[in-house]
Design a protein around this motif. Structure first.
Motif, PDB file in Angstrom:
ATOM      1  N   ASP A  59       9.165 -33.632  21.998  1.00  0.00           N
ATOM      2  CA  ASP A  59       9.312 -34.751  22.641  1.00  0.00           C
ATOM      3  C   ASP A  59       8.853 -35.579  23.754  1.00  0.00           C
ATOM      4  N   THR A  63      11.901 -38.900  28.213  1.00  0.00           N
ATOM      5  CA  THR A  63      13.573 -39.123  27.487  1.00  0.00           C
ATOM      6  C   THR A  63      13.985 -38.605  26.769  1.00  0.00           C
ATOM      7  N   GLN A  64      15.110 -38.489  26.400  1.00  0.00           N
ATOM      8  CA  GLN A  64      16.135 -37.354  25.658  1.00  0.00           C
ATOM      9  C   GLN A  64      15.569 -37.272  23.946  1.00  0.00           C
ATOM     10  N   HIS A  65      14.908 -37.366  23.466  1.00  0.00           N
ATOM     11  CA  HIS A  65      14.503 -37.657  22.219  1.00  0.00           C
ATOM     12  C   HIS A  65      13.138 -37.195  21.844  1.00  0.00           C
ATOM     13  N   GLN A  66      13.288 -37.390  20.799  1.00  0.00           N
ATOM     14  CA  GLN A  66      11.949 -36.541  20.139  1.00  0.00           C
ATOM     15  C   GLN A  66      11.546 -37.801  19.315  1.00  0.00           C
ATOM     16  N   SER A  90      10.692 -45.637  23.075  1.00  0.00           N
ATOM     17  CA  SER A  90      11.452 -45.277  24.769  1.00  0.00           C
ATOM     18  C   SER A  90      10.115 -46.836  24.605  1.00  0.00           C
TER      19      SER A  90
END
Length: 291
Positions: A59, A63-66, A90
């Protein structure tokens, strides 16, 4: 066995860990070392090697992603003692703890202006490809500054301990617009361990030529065409694996055992107890006869 030999043995076990089971292996090798401080220090290089090779996902802070931790993601920063990894999506770099599998200390990174438009287009196509073909996957696209070389990495994990199996799909594609080529590698690892221990580890290398129209198209068009080629290759490889599994079930595994006993007759399992009882009576009869 001294402490050095125990560390080497523990490291070897860790590097062979099936997908999603490295913590289980780590807990098991604790009994070999019997010293948590020594264990943590000694096996850290092996953990790092394993995480990078296996495209471990993390993670990304803020952010909201991997993103994928890999050799392609590793960046060198002056005056930094610890290595950092890049999340191009990002535009962030971070430190990664190979033991806890957590990212920290996020810092902004300015992308290469000459390559970012195509890199971002490849990333967009990669995410669309993931949503269409992978149940739970992560993709990261890296650009090599000052060149027309891009690295696309995809990883998908499926852990199902309640049914005693786990699996990981990894693929990497190096897109070289100067050479008009795509060099790819696909790795598949599956572990099934219900009442046994069976592992599948297979790989597939591929080399594709990029038509001139792909290289000269707009970033969005080029990215879509590149992933159409990747889609075709991965679909063919998936089909070949399915065919291989079917053949193994129909031929290979059947060849490992006899279709019939030596008598060439099927065994009537309902009479097994009777067979055993008969053998015991025959043995008893022999004893009584000699009395």
């Amino acid at each position: 066995m001294d402490s050095t030999e125990r560390i080497q043995a523990a490291s070897s076990f860790l590097l062979q860990s099936p997908p999603g089971e490295i913590n289980d292996v780590l807990n098991d090798v604790r009994t070999i070392i019997s010293d948590d401080d020594l264990l943590q220090e000694g096996v850290l290089p092996a953990l790092r090697e394993y995480n990078i090779a296996q495209f471990i996902t993390v993670d990304v802070p803020g952010t909201q992603h991997q993103s994928i931790v890999s050799e392609a993601a590793r960046i060198t920063v002056e005056d930094e003692e610890e290595e950092r990894f890049l999340d191009p999506r990002s535009k962030t770099s971070f430190r990664f703890d190979h033991l806890s599998l957590e990212a920290s200390d996020p810092q902004s990174v300015e992308p290469d202006e000459d390559t970012e438009s195509l890199r971002a287009a490849l990333e967009s196509s990669a995410l669309s490809y993931l949503s269409s073909h992978y149940h739970d996957g992560v993709a990261t696209v890296f650009a090599t500054p000052g060149s027309s070389r891009f690295t696309v990495q995809i990883v998908a994990n499926k852990y199902n301990p309640s049914n005693f199996w786990s699996g990981r799909w990894r693929s990497e594609y190096v897109v070289n617009l100067d050479d008009h080529t795509i060099e790819g590698k696909v790795f598949v690892n599956v572990h099934y361990y219900e009442q046994g221990n069976v592992q599948l580890a297979t790989s597939h290398n591929l080399s594709l030529s990029l038509p001139a129209a792909v290289v000269t198209s707009s970033p969005g068009s080029s990215a879509s065409k590149i992933f159409a080629l990747i889609d075709s290759e991965e679909s063919k490889y998936q089909t070949s694996l399915n065919d291989a599994y079917h053949e193994m079930g129909e031929k290979t595994f059947k060849g490992l055992r006899r279709a019939l006993p030596m008598t060439r007759q099927k065994l009537d399992w309902d009479k097994v107890l009777g067979y055993r009882l008969g053998a015991e009576l025959a043995a008893s009869k022999g004893v009584f006869g000699n009395a």
